[in-house]
Design a protein around this motif. Structure first.
Motif, short mmCIF file in Angstrom:
data_model
loop_
_atom_site.label_atom_id
_atom_site.label_comp_id
_atom_site.label_asym_id
_atom_site.label_seq_id
_atom_site.Cartn_x
_atom_site.Cartn_y
_atom_site.Cartn_z
N GLY A 265 39.15 46.61 39.76
CA GLY A 265 39.96 47.67 39.18
C GLY A 265 40.02 47.64 37.67
N MET A 266 38.89 47.33 37.04
CA MET A 266 38.86 47.29 35.59
C MET A 266 37.55 47.88 35.08
SD MET A 266 38.18 43.10 35.06
CE MET A 266 39.80 42.87 34.56
N PRO A 267 37.51 48.34 33.83
CA PRO A 267 36.27 48.87 33.27
C PRO A 267 35.23 47.74 33.12
CG PRO A 267 38.16 49.42 31.86
CD PRO A 267 38.64 48.47 32.91
N PRO A 268 33.95 48.06 33.30
CA PRO A 268 32.90 47.03 33.21
C PRO A 268 32.89 46.28 31.87
CG PRO A 268 32.01 49.05 34.14
CD PRO A 268 33.40 49.35 33.70
N LEU B 240 44.98 34.62 31.38
CA LEU B 240 43.97 35.58 31.81
C LEU B 240 43.39 35.18 33.16
CD1 LEU B 240 42.15 38.04 31.26
CD2 LEU B 240 40.64 36.52 29.97
N ALA B 241 43.11 33.89 33.35
CA ALA B 241 42.54 33.41 34.60
C ALA B 241 43.50 33.57 35.78
CB ALA B 241 42.13 31.94 34.47
N GLN B 242 44.81 33.60 35.50
CA GLN B 242 45.80 33.78 36.57
C GLN B 242 46.04 35.25 36.90
OE1 GLN B 242 46.80 31.16 38.27
NE2 GLN B 242 45.70 29.82 36.88
N ASP B 243 45.51 36.15 36.09
CA ASP B 243 45.68 37.58 36.32
C ASP B 243 44.99 37.97 37.63
OD1 ASP B 243 44.22 40.45 35.85
OD2 ASP B 243 46.22 40.41 34.94
N PRO B 244 45.68 38.72 38.50
CA PRO B 244 45.08 39.09 39.79
C PRO B 244 43.75 39.84 39.66
CG PRO B 244 47.42 39.60 39.78
CD PRO B 244 47.07 39.18 38.39
N LEU C 95 36.48 37.11 39.57
CA LEU C 95 35.83 35.82 39.78
C LEU C 95 35.45 35.62 41.25
CD1 LEU C 95 38.09 33.59 37.50
CD2 LEU C 95 35.66 34.11 37.14
N LYS C 96 36.30 36.04 42.17
CA LYS C 96 35.98 35.94 43.60
C LYS C 96 34.75 36.77 43.92
CE LYS C 96 40.00 36.72 45.73
NZ LYS C 96 41.07 36.72 46.71
#
Length: 138
Positions: free
Chosen positions: A85-88, A9-13, A19-20
């Protein structure tokens, strides 16, 4: 979720973008991006016991996506999720899974690392934090 799933999951763009964005938001006051700012924000939102368990050695206390949403604020989370690009709701739930592990692995001696030196960018800090995921905590 086991460590392998969390690492994936942490490697997912999208997660890395999330996180950035989070680290960038915390360092907006002109300060350098650092883990201390994130920890302070979460502790200030009533998650002190959970966050301390992530920093100290021993088991990590879980947090919920709702707690993350409350700590970051709905507007901030909506903005971060939109940038990634994801739902909150998914962003909050994913952060609830990843943040305890990232903080845990970034604090192998039970103490927060020193803030990033001046000139360290968010990409560098994120790489440092995610790199810690593969190292066992002593």
């Amino acid at each position: 979720m086991d460590l392998n799933q969390i690492m994936k999951l942490a490697q997912d763009p999208q997660m890395q973008q999330l996180l950035k964005g989070l680290l960038g938001q915390i360092s907006k006051g002109g300060g350098q991006p650092n883990l201390q700012g994130l920890v302070n924000q979460l502790q200030g939102a009533g998650m002190g016991d959970q966050v301390q368990s992530w920093v100290q050695q021993g088991p990590n206390q879980p947090v919920s996506g709702k707690q993350i949403q409350d700590a970051l604020g709905t507007g901030a989370l909506d903005q971060l999720a939109s940038q990634a690009g994801m739902p909150p709701e998914k962003a909050a739930d994913d952060l609830a899974e990843v943040l305890p592990v990232i903080v845990d692995k970034a604090t192998p001696q039970g103490q927060l690392p020193t803030p990033a030196p001046p000139g360290t960018d968010i990409d560098g800090l994120l790489k440092q934090l995610l790199g810690g995921l593969s190292q066992p905590k002593s």
